[in-house]
Design an enzyme around this catalytic site. Structure first.
Site, PDB file in Angstrom:
ATOM      1  N   ASP A   1      -4.047  10.020  -3.083  1.00 30.74           N
ATOM      2  CA  ASP A   1      -5.058  10.399  -4.084  1.00 30.74           C
ATOM      3  C   ASP A   1      -6.260   9.453  -4.117  1.00 30.74           C
ATOM      4  OD1 ASP A   1      -3.514  12.553  -4.793  1.00 30.74           O
ATOM      5  OD2 ASP A   1      -2.613  11.600  -6.550  1.00 30.74           O
TER       6      ASP A   1
ATOM      7  N   THR B   1       3.270   9.174  -2.211  1.00 31.54           N
ATOM      8  CA  THR B   1       4.229  10.224  -1.837  1.00 31.54           C
ATOM      9  C   THR B   1       5.048   9.832  -0.613  1.00 31.54           C
ATOM     10  OG1 THR B   1       2.859  11.928  -2.812  1.00 31.54           O
ATOM     11  CG2 THR B   1       4.367  12.657  -1.099  1.00 31.54           C
TER      12      THR B   1
HETATM   13  N1  ASP Z   1       0.596  11.042  -6.081  1.00 30.80           N
HETATM   14  C1  ASP Z   1       0.442  10.543  -4.794  1.00 30.80           C
HETATM   15  C2  ASP Z   1      -0.372   9.265  -4.786  1.00 30.80           C
HETATM   16  O1  ASP Z   1       0.207   8.242  -4.952  1.00 30.80           O
HETATM   17  C3  ASP Z   1      -0.125  11.541  -3.880  1.00 30.80           C
HETATM   18  C4  ASP Z   1       0.136  11.190  -2.481  1.00 30.80           C
HETATM   19  O2  ASP Z   1       0.539  10.098  -2.141  1.00 30.80           O
HETATM   20  O3  ASP Z   1      -0.054  12.085  -1.652  1.00 30.80           O
HETATM   21  O4  ASP Z   1      -1.568   9.257  -4.593  1.00 30.80           O
END
Ligand code: ASP
Length: 328
Positions: A88, A12
């Site tokens: 994640d 993110t």
């Molecule tokens: N979907 C994202 C990830 O790459 C979530 C994040 O980075 O907060 O894990």
């Protein structure tokens, strides 16, 4: 001047909202990420390892991040390494680096819970805090650290606790090792470090979470698939329903390593009840690691062991104990 290496991997922190696709997508390059840092930052060496959500990582991605981090650590001009990462699975990469990359150089993982296009984006502040921690002499010798929300957590203890909050990373039962406070990096707690030299990860290791009344079908399926290791997130301090025991015994007899962790968010596993001793059967107990991190440890131990006899020795390490935690 000492250099801080920044390795970017996506998540993110590197995403923006894309109106055409109706959601956040990887968009920021390594140069975009570091361009927001203030003047006066340490000299940076920037490398883009990949640009993916961490839920898309394979074990090959994890190993590649480990290899690149180890290469920067081996460079004597580098005082610290920052890895930007999706939140994640960040704790698993952090623990892999903690367990397998030798040296005193700080390895600092960070990310963001809000994309770069959201109001209150936390990526720049988290990255700046991570760079400051990586450059700090106080962080040397602590292994891999996770820095978000101005808190500094040990890779061994930290976990993602909330799906959306920027304060998602916590170390249940322990708390952070330190904080980034205004103009200082303050790390009052020290923690012992353990490194297992490891040439590869054993990939055939599964994690099974127990719930009340569950049968052992997933464990049977794992054995049929050829699992070399199984981590079971047991109930409470290590409770397993009695109807699982014959299958666990079969796994152990077939040479499959069985690790017992807990589905509780904090606390160690402990075989306190007299109805069946899992450790006597040959199960290994997680040293306070949650299920996903116990799986990483088992993949490392099985990848490093010269033969089955070495697995318990590598698994149990006295330096991986909380007695090594002390206030500086
Ligand atoms: N979907 C994202 C990830 O790459 C979530 C994040 O980075 O907060 O894990």
């Amino acid at each position: 001047m000492a250099i801080v290496a920044v390795l970017t991997t996506g998540g993110t922190v590197a995403m923006r909202h894309d109106p055409e696709r109706g959601g956040a997508v990887p968009a920021l390059t390594a140069a975009d990420l570091t361009a927001v840092l203030p003047s006066g930052a340490p000299e940076l060496a920037v490398e883009e390892v990949c640009n993916l959500p961490s839920s898309h990582f394979t074990l090959d991605h994890l190993w590649r991040i480990r290899e690149r981090a180890a290469a920067w650590v081996a460079n004597p001009e580098v005082s610290g390494v920052v890895i930007t990462h999706g939140t994640d699975t960040l704790e698993e990469t952090a623990y892999l680096l903690d367990l397998t990359v030798p040296g005193e150089t700080p390895l600092v993982l960070t990310g963001a819970m809000r994309t770069a296009s959201e109001v209150g984006a936390d990526g720049p502040a988290n990255l700046w805090a991570a760079v400051r921690v990586a450059a700090s002499p106080a962080a040397r010798g602590l292994g891999a650290l996770v820095v978000l929300n101005d808190e500094i957590h040990a890779a061994r203890f930290v976990t993602k606790t909330d799906t959306l909050s920027p304060a998602t990373f916590r170390s249940p039962g322990w708390g952070p090792l330190g904080r980034v406070e205004g103009d200082r990096v303050h790390i009052p707690w020290r923690i012992g470090r353990e490194v297992i030299p490891c040439p590869r990860l054993e990939e055939r290791v599964v994690l099974i979470k127990l719930a009340v009344g569950m049968g052992p079908e997933l464990l049977e399926a794992a054995l049929a698939w050829g699992a070399q290791g199984v981590v079971i997130e047991a109930l409470g301090a290590s409770r397993i329903p009695p109807w699982w025991l014959p299958v666990i015994e079969r796994a152990l007899a077939e040479g499959v390593a069985v690790v017992i962790a807990s589905r509780c968010p904090s606390g160690r596993v402990w075989d306190a009840y007299g109805y069946r001793t899992l450790q006597e059967m040959g199960c290994l107990f997680s040293p306070g690691l949650n299920g996903p991190k116990a799986r990483i440890r088992l993949m490392v131990v099985l990848g490093a062991a010269q033969g089955p006899a070495e697995v318990p020795t590598l698994w149990k390490s006295s330096s991986h104990s909380v007695e090594n935690l002390r206030c500086a």
